[in-house]
Scaffold this motif. Structure first.
Motif, mmCIF file in Angstrom:
data_model
loop_
_atom_site.group_PDB
_atom_site.id
_atom_site.type_symbol
_atom_site.label_atom_id
_atom_site.label_comp_id
_atom_site.label_asym_id
_atom_site.label_seq_id
_atom_site.Cartn_x
_atom_site.Cartn_y
_atom_site.Cartn_z
ATOM 1 N N LEU A 156 0.842 -1.193 0.000
ATOM 2 C CA LEU A 156 0.000 0.000 0.000
ATOM 3 C C LEU A 156 0.878 1.245 0.000
ATOM 4 O O LEU A 156 0.680 2.171 -0.780
ATOM 5 N N GLY A 157 1.859 1.270 0.898
ATOM 6 C CA GLY A 157 2.766 2.398 0.980
ATOM 7 C C GLY A 157 4.186 1.917 1.197
ATOM 8 O O GLY A 157 4.412 0.814 1.706
ATOM 9 N N TYR A 158 5.140 2.751 0.795
ATOM 10 C CA TYR A 158 6.554 2.391 0.935
ATOM 11 C C TYR A 158 7.312 3.547 1.578
ATOM 12 O O TYR A 158 6.943 4.716 1.440
ATOM 13 N N ALA A 159 8.404 3.187 2.265
ATOM 14 C CA ALA A 159 9.246 4.204 2.890
ATOM 15 C C ALA A 159 10.185 4.860 1.884
ATOM 16 O O ALA A 159 10.730 5.929 2.138
ATOM 17 N N THR A 160 10.390 4.215 0.738
ATOM 18 C CA THR A 160 11.186 4.793 -0.356
ATOM 19 C C THR A 160 10.406 4.627 -1.647
ATOM 20 O O THR A 160 9.445 3.848 -1.713
ATOM 21 N N PHE A 251 9.808 14.791 19.617
ATOM 22 C CA PHE A 251 9.345 14.408 18.291
ATOM 23 C C PHE A 251 10.476 13.802 17.468
ATOM 24 O O PHE A 251 11.590 14.329 17.445
ATOM 25 N N LYS A 252 10.162 12.700 16.805
ATOM 26 C CA LYS A 252 11.141 12.012 15.962
ATOM 27 C C LYS A 252 10.703 12.119 14.502
ATOM 28 O O LYS A 252 9.554 11.804 14.170
ATOM 29 N N PRO A 253 11.597 12.572 13.616
ATOM 30 C CA PRO A 253 11.238 12.607 12.190
ATOM 31 C C PRO A 253 10.818 11.225 11.701
ATOM 32 O O PRO A 253 11.467 10.223 11.998
ATOM 33 N N SER A 254 9.715 11.172 10.984
ATOM 34 C CA SER A 254 9.168 9.898 10.533
ATOM 35 C C SER A 254 9.623 9.591 9.112
ATOM 36 O O SER A 254 10.268 10.399 8.450
ATOM 37 N N THR A 255 9.260 8.382 8.667
ATOM 38 C CA THR A 255 9.662 7.945 7.328
ATOM 39 C C THR A 255 8.776 8.584 6.262
ATOM 40 O O THR A 255 7.618 8.927 6.520
ATOM 41 N N PRO A 256 9.294 8.746 5.052
ATOM 42 C CA PRO A 256 8.464 9.235 3.936
ATOM 43 C C PRO A 256 7.360 8.215 3.614
ATOM 44 O O PRO A 256 7.360 7.099 4.132
ATOM 45 N N PHE A 257 6.454 8.607 2.739
ATOM 46 C CA PHE A 257 5.340 7.728 2.390
ATOM 47 C C PHE A 257 5.067 7.849 0.890
ATOM 48 O O PHE A 257 4.710 8.917 0.403
ATOM 49 N N TYR A 258 5.264 6.744 0.179
ATOM 50 C CA TYR A 258 5.049 6.711 -1.256
ATOM 51 C C TYR A 258 4.003 5.643 -1.581
ATOM 52 O O TYR A 258 4.005 4.575 -0.979
ATOM 53 N N MET A 259 3.136 5.927 -2.540
ATOM 54 C CA MET A 259 2.050 5.015 -2.873
ATOM 55 C C MET A 259 1.973 4.761 -4.366
ATOM 56 O O MET A 259 1.941 5.710 -5.160
ATOM 57 N N SER A 260 1.930 3.481 -4.729
ATOM 58 C CA SER A 260 1.590 3.152 -6.120
ATOM 59 C C SER A 260 0.108 3.430 -6.355
ATOM 60 O O SER A 260 -0.288 3.941 -7.393
ATOM 61 N N MET A 545 10.461 -13.274 15.493
ATOM 62 C CA MET A 545 10.672 -12.047 16.253
ATOM 63 C C MET A 545 11.204 -10.928 15.357
ATOM 64 O O MET A 545 10.792 -9.774 15.463
ATOM 65 N N VAL A 546 12.129 -11.267 14.483
ATOM 66 C CA VAL A 546 12.659 -10.268 13.548
ATOM 67 C C VAL A 546 11.556 -9.751 12.642
ATOM 68 O O VAL A 546 11.452 -8.539 12.377
ATOM 69 N N LEU A 547 10.688 -10.645 12.175
ATOM 70 C CA LEU A 547 9.576 -10.252 11.313
ATOM 71 C C LEU A 547 8.637 -9.301 12.045
ATOM 72 O O LEU A 547 8.219 -8.268 11.500
ATOM 73 N N ILE A 548 8.317 -9.628 13.290
ATOM 74 C CA ILE A 548 7.421 -8.781 14.084
ATOM 75 C C ILE A 548 8.039 -7.416 14.318
ATOM 76 O O ILE A 548 7.380 -6.378 14.168
ATOM 77 N N ILE A 549 9.324 -7.401 14.691
ATOM 78 C CA ILE A 549 10.008 -6.129 14.950
ATOM 79 C C ILE A 549 10.056 -5.271 13.693
ATOM 80 O O ILE A 549 9.840 -4.055 13.736
ATOM 81 N N ARG A 550 10.313 -5.888 12.558
ATOM 82 C CA ARG A 550 10.356 -5.138 11.299
ATOM 83 C C ARG A 550 9.004 -4.512 10.984
ATOM 84 O O ARG A 550 8.918 -3.357 10.541
ATOM 85 N N MET A 551 7.925 -5.256 11.188
ATOM 86 C CA MET A 551 6.597 -4.739 10.887
ATOM 87 C C MET A 551 6.199 -3.646 11.871
ATOM 88 O O MET A 551 5.542 -2.668 11.496
ATOM 89 N N LEU A 552 6.589 -3.780 13.130
ATOM 90 C CA LEU A 552 6.265 -2.751 14.114
ATOM 91 C C LEU A 552 7.054 -1.471 13.867
ATOM 92 O O LEU A 552 6.554 -0.368 14.082
ATOM 93 N N SER A 553 8.304 -1.614 13.413
ATOM 94 C CA SER A 553 9.135 -0.441 13.170
ATOM 95 C C SER A 553 8.706 0.315 11.928
ATOM 96 O O SER A 553 8.824 1.537 11.853
ATOM 97 N N SER A 555 5.548 -0.496 8.973
ATOM 98 C CA SER A 555 4.603 -1.401 8.306
ATOM 99 C C SER A 555 4.445 -1.085 6.825
ATOM 100 O O SER A 555 3.784 -1.832 6.102
ATOM 101 N N ASP A 556 5.032 0.016 6.375
ATOM 102 C CA ASP A 556 4.913 0.404 4.960
ATOM 103 C C ASP A 556 5.940 -0.364 4.140
ATOM 104 O O ASP A 556 7.013 0.143 3.796
ATOM 105 N N ARG A 557 5.592 -1.583 3.824
ATOM 106 C CA ARG A 557 6.520 -2.463 3.120
ATOM 107 C C ARG A 557 5.817 -3.154 1.958
ATOM 108 O O ARG A 557 4.594 -3.327 1.950
ATOM 109 N N GLY A 558 6.621 -3.580 1.001
ATOM 110 C CA GLY A 558 6.128 -4.459 -0.035
ATOM 111 C C GLY A 558 6.176 -5.892 0.464
ATOM 112 O O GLY A 558 7.006 -6.238 1.309
ATOM 113 N N TYR A 559 5.293 -6.726 -0.073
ATOM 114 C CA TYR A 559 5.280 -8.125 0.362
ATOM 115 C C TYR A 559 6.609 -8.807 0.041
ATOM 116 O O TYR A 559 7.052 -9.706 0.757
#
Length: 621
Positions: A156-160, A251-260, A545-553, A555-559
């Motif tokens: 849905l969305g990507y960080a890059t 406040f922490k700068p957040s990741t960008p958001f790109y959408m196809s 655990m790595v998968l869970i941590i990655r998704m929590l950090s 969630s804007d990922r490609g499958y």
């Protein structure tokens, strides 16, 4: 001469004396005098800006005029760059969807789209591959979010912008399963909106972003806003930074958001540009710049879906709002921005709140609520209302992922309803609560609670065979959890046991190896398979655990980004099955102590249970 003087004085008074001295003072729908609006907003905002929210741009429109426009906080916290609602560019998030629905209504006005026609007539043959029901999906289903699609987070969305695809490619890659029959359940869907935009693109033979630029932005005089696709030239320097809240004032700068699938949330723009959009949606506006037929605007803002006449529904993609006067609204969220767009046509009033803060609700919804007010209900007798106890239970949002391992998340975050007395219920979600009061039979209105509940300030409970079968809201429905609460608790305990076992077992094996160096070689041959089985179990735990941590950090990922870890689960499962087979084959060829037998059996049981849980939780897909 006296008459002439009196007439002259009356003319002077009419021309030069402020209207507030002889006419009713203008107010917001909630009753706040416009003369005191800046003081009110400043006071409200002061509780949040710099503490809970990095910055905000706020604009209020009354009688087709911008009567309040002000920026608060910073677009760049480190550089102390102040926000200007006229020039500061924010991510609008899902407010972008409203431009899809306006586009659809423009084509409907021209006779190029029929809202009640099967959308398969507009799409390439076989475009949708995951439909479960034969019932046709119409454009109205897409506008009302009743097409039946499940939620899907991946792609849905990507960080890059490395993974960006065209709208068509994004739709094909992102297609969710259809899990509800069309027209029966409101399940908010990004996919539905982008699919509608793709149909606009096919009909007009024009990129959807270009269509909106030509037929909406240019007509409204919007120049600072655009669908930002990431792969084109960079945005204006006035794009503000997005932030996540770490702690009060931190406040922490957040990741960008790109959408196809950019039509669902890709517009970047100013609050002022949204104000121009709001002004164009007011019925009092003559010769609408958006529509040629004067009836199209009123048709668009007419109710297109509801389940009960006493609850707000959906007006062709706009959410109806149960305020002091009828409102139409839509919120928006990206990884770093939160926003709200709210119009009250009969009051010629609009509120636009844009923030550069992830998950913000106190300004976007809380302030808006204060300005538009709440409808008073005084015509219901307590004796007419059923006991609120019949509403109690746990419910899961219809906007859920039913396929894949993320389905667990939705089950762990249910909406919980508890009866407070005959007419009041407590609703809790994600650690926040609100109190709702029954105003009509099985219709409950929020009277106090956390701002996150404001968008769903009215709930309607429908029943089947004496039990709640659905909670209806204008945004997304909720469905009863199917008696799996105990299973979730039990499986969580089993998983915790597996984690603990495979963290401890390697140390146990190391210690026993040191103590049993003089054991027979035959036992060592069997022991190495137990070693391998425990290593596989530990690898399973680490991988999950790595998968869970990655998704929590993020969630804007490609499958494709998580697919390797899914494949690791398959590989580890194959190794585990083969290893268990070898152990069982050699079991009777070795003399084992009772303690060894117990440990070996426990290891086989633990890895089998872990694989079973991963299958049940869909960690293989």
């Amino acid at each position: 001469m006296q008459k002439i003087v009196i007439v002259f004085l009356l003319i002077v008074i009419a021309l030069f004396v402020p209207k507030t001295l002889y006419a009713k003072e203008l107010t917001t729908p909630s009753g706040i005098p416009l003369t005191g609006i800046e003081i009110f907003v400043d006071d409200y905002v002061s509780d949040y800006i710099g503490k809970e929210t990095a910055g905000a741009g706020i604009i209020i429109v009354k009688n087709n005029e911008v009567i309040f426009s002000k920026g608060y906080g910073y677009g760049d916290v480190d550089k102390k760059q102040k926000i200007n609602p006229n020039t500061s560019v924010f991510e609008w998030g899902s407010i972008s969807k409203l431009f899809v629905w306006v586009s659809v209504m423009q084509l409907e006005e021209q006779g190029k789209i029929k809202l009640d026609e099967d959308i398969s007539n507009y799409l390439p043959k076989g475009f949708l591959q995951n439909l479960k029901y034969e019932d046709p999906i119409t454009m109205l289903n897409l506008m009302n979010h009743t097409a039946g699609f499940e939620e899907r987070i991946f792609d849905l969305g990507y960080a890059t912008d490395d993974h960006m695809k065209t709208l068509e490619e994004g739709l094909k890659m992102h297609e969710p399963n259809q899990i509800y029959r069309p027209g029966e359940v409101v399940a908010y869907s990004n996919y539905s909106t982008s699919l509608a935009a793709y149909i606009v693109q096919l009909i007009t033979e024009q990129e959807f972003s270009d269509y909106v630029e030509e037929h909406i932005f240019q007509k409204l005089g919007i120049s600072e806003s655009t669908f930002y696709l990431g792969v084109k030239e960079p945005l204006t320097k006035d794009k503000v930074n997005g932030y996540e809240l770490l702690g009060k004032g931190d406040f922490k700068p957040s990741t960008p958001f790109y959408m196809s699938m950019y039509p669902s949330g890709g517009i970047n723009g100013t609050a002022q540009d949204l104000a121009e959009f709001a002004r164009a949606l007011m019925p009092q506006v003559k010769n609408s710049v958006l529509f040629k037929n004067e009836n199209t605007l009123s048709n668009m803002l007419a109710q297109s879906y509801t389940v009960n006449r006493n609850v707000p529904g959906i007006a062709h993609g706009f959410w109806e709002y149960h305020g002091k006067s009828k409102g139409f609204t839509h919120g928006g969220n990206t990884a770093s921005f939160s926003s709200n767009f709210h119009i009250v046509p009969e009051e010629s009033f609009a509120v636009i709140v844009l923030t550069n803060q992830a998950g913000e609700v106190d300004l976007t919804y809380g302030l808006t609520k204060e300005l538009v007010g709440e409808r008073e209900i005084n015509d219901v007798k307590i004796t007419d209302l059923p006991d609120s106890k019949i509403t109690e239970g746990k419910y899961i949002t219809a906007r859920q992922m039913e396929s894949g391992f993320l389905n667990v998340y939705y089950k762990l975050m249910p909406l919980v309803v508890k009866s407070m007395n005959e007419t009041d219920i407590e609703v809790s979600l994600a650690g926040q609560t609100a109190i709702y009061t029954q105003i009509y039979p099985n219709v409950y209105k929020m009277n106090k609670g956390h701002s996150m509940f404001i968008p769903t300030n009215v709930l309607y409970f429908s029943f089947e065979d004496g039990s709640v079968n659905q909670i209806h809201t204008s945004i997304s429905d909720y469905l009863p959890m199917k008696n799996n609460t105990y299973w979730l608790a039990f499986s969580a305990i089993l998983f915790a046991y597996c984690v603990l076992f495979f963290i401890i077992s390697p140390f146990v094996l190391i210690i026993t190896s040191v103590l049993n160096k003089k054991r027979k070689q035959l036992i060592l041959k069997l022991r190495k398979w137990i070693y391998l089985l425990n290593i596989v179990g530990t690898a399973f735990i680490v991988n999950i655990m790595v998968l869970i941590i990655r998704m929590l950090s993020n969630s804007d990922r490609g499958y494709a980004e998580v697919l390797p870890q899914i494949m690791i689960n398959y590989i580890l499962t194959v190794i585990a099955v083969i290893t268990i087979g070898f152990i069982l084959f050699k079991w009777n060829t070795v003399e084992l102590t009772k303690l060894q037998k117990c440990f070996y059996v426990l290891t086989i049981f633990s890895i089998s249970m872990l694989i079973f849980l991963l299958l049940a939780w869909q960690f293989y897909s």
